[in-house]
Design a protein around this motif. Structure first.
Motif: not given
Length: 456
Positions: A297-324
């Motif tokens: 999916r999609g053209e070559p790009r840097h992630s469309l998530l903002s810095t805040a959204e990227r940190r939301t993702m990483l914080s949630l995955w770590c709090l939930a102890r999801s695989p990374l």
């Protein structure tokens, strides 16, 4: 049905933290090459003096259709020509994986990854290649043939490579055992097996687990089993998943879109309380850094998530102890993303916390405040994630107790910035509660750590 001996995960050491690493899917879809795999493996091993590998990013996974000579970006070829050996075991395409030539398979690439101090994984589809079934090949060590063991009515709705196996036929487990033993013999430490959970193929999950257990015993090496996709996966399957897998997806594919990340807040609220050393609920790969290079999916790009959204993702995955598992092409990703992936304070949450769960959710959809909490086993260190799904920055006030922090919390620090966070003391104005008073970015998070004693 096939044999079950003492439970497939009996006597296996359980990991104390979620699996972590890099996967080729988000960047390269079905087209990744050996050169690209090794470039990402080397970056994991050496970036910033080995900071990523030291932080736990230790597994490199080659995703789907490494056996498809005509694979292309942006989808699958229906009825594709697949490479397989005389037993129907899939083989890497030498044009993309030159070291596999001469029947060596992934053994040379696995060795190269291991030499970097990392683990090596591959993707498999449920069942057996349709073309191998049509060829009616011998099943090793049995009088059966591949044409007998396939369930031609059991097919994947989104990929035509394989049929399911007839798990009531003795030749099916024999073929699966031999195939899994073959790939583990290459040096594979991690198996991502697709088309397992949507719908839920209970017999295939059990058969795979048994085959992996036998291969582990034969080769003396632990193999992580990852099941996907998790579309509409129910908690009704939890105990079965824990018995037969190490990690399992809880959603369809996730991409670099805010709605995809926001939806995981709810899904992980259901699954996080059940995730831990007995098995890890997987919120899917992290589409961070440079993605879409030759992807589905999609053209070559840097992630469309903002810095805040990227940190939301990483914080949630770590709090939930999801695989990374990060999906961006690491050598061409931006420094800010790589720094966030290596952030020791954030990854400490995934490594040391337990009991991560949603504590509070309020507000209208699209403008909610969602609070998560987690703690070390002894409760000495606590974390709180204050998330906002609002499209604009806003100030959030939350009673400290509602964030899982005691009434006299001591020193509270923003994990991402290292900034000390002031608390509003209990008073009539705060309703008698100590209150967290924080500015949260749009679609952002304040990930807070409570130190065990007040700052000097």
């Amino acid at each position: 049905m096939h044999e079950q001996v003492g439970g497939p995960k009996a006597a296996r050491a359980e990991a104390t933290r979620p699996p972590m690493g890099w996967n080729s899917w988000d960047s390269y879809g079905t087209t990744v090459t050996e050169t690209e795999v090794l470039a990402n493996a080397r970056l994991l091993a050496t970036h910033d003096g080995g900071a990523l590998a030291a932080a736990g990013w230790d597994t490199v996974v080659v995703d789907i259709q490494w056996y498809e000579p005509t694979a292309r970006a942006g989808g699958y070829n229906d009825g594709a020509p697949l490479l397989f050996d005389e037993h129907g075991f899939l083989q890497p395409v030498p044009a993309r994986f030159p070291s596999s030539a001469g029947g060596r398979g992934f053994a040379p690439l696995a060795t190269a990854v291991h030499d970097l101090g990392l683990r090596f994984g591959i993707h498999l589809m449920r069942g057996i290649a349709r073309r191998a079934v049509e060829a009616d090949l011998p099943v090793p060590g049995t009088p059966y043939r591949t044409g007998e063991i396939a369930d031609r009515a059991s097919t994947c709705p989104w990929n035509s490579d394989c049929y399911g196996l007839r798990h009531d036929h003795p030749g099916a487990q024999a073929w699966l055992d031999a195939m899994v033993d073959h790939v583990v013999g290459w040096g594979v430490d991690f198996l991502k097996v697709d088309d397992m959970l949507a719908p839920y193929h209970r017999d295939a999950v059990e058969a795979l687990s048994l085959a992996v257990r036998r291969a582990e015993e034969r080769h003396g090496r632990r193999v992580v089993v990852s099941l996907s996709p998790g579309t509409e996966l129910s908690l009704a399957h939890l105990e079965h998943l824990r018995e037969h897998a190490d990690m399992w997806r809880v959603s369809d594919d996730l991409w670099d879109r805010w709605p995809d990340v926001e939806a995981q807040l709810g899904r992980m609220a259901r699954w996080a309380p059940h995730s831990g050393p007995g098995g890890w609920a997987d919120a899917d790969m992290l589409p961070l850094g440079r993605v879409g290079v030759r992807a589905e999916r999609g053209e070559p790009r840097h992630s469309l998530l903002s810095t805040a959204e990227r940190r939301t993702m990483l914080s949630l995955w770590c709090l939930a102890r999801s695989p990374l598992f990060v999906g961006g092409d690491l050598p061409t990703s931006d420094d800010a993303t790589l720094a966030d992936l290596a952030h020791a304070g954030v990854l400490e949450v995934a490594r040391r916390s337990g009991g991560g769960r949603e504590l509070l959710r309020e507000g209208e959809r699209g403008a909610e405040t969602v609070v998560w909490g987690a703690a070390t086993d002894d409760g000495a260190t606590r974390w709180a994630g204050v998330f906002s799904t609002a499209p604009d920055a806003r100030r959030v006030r939350v009673p400290a107790a509602s964030a899982g922090l005691p009434g006299s919390p001591g020193s509270v620090v923003d994990v991402w910035s290292g900034e000390a966070m002031p608390l509003l003391p209990a008073s009539a104005a705060t309703g008698g509660d100590t209150v967290l008073d924080v500015e949260v970015p749009a679609h952002g998070v304040r990930l807070l750590r409570l130190d065990p004693s007040p700052a000097a």
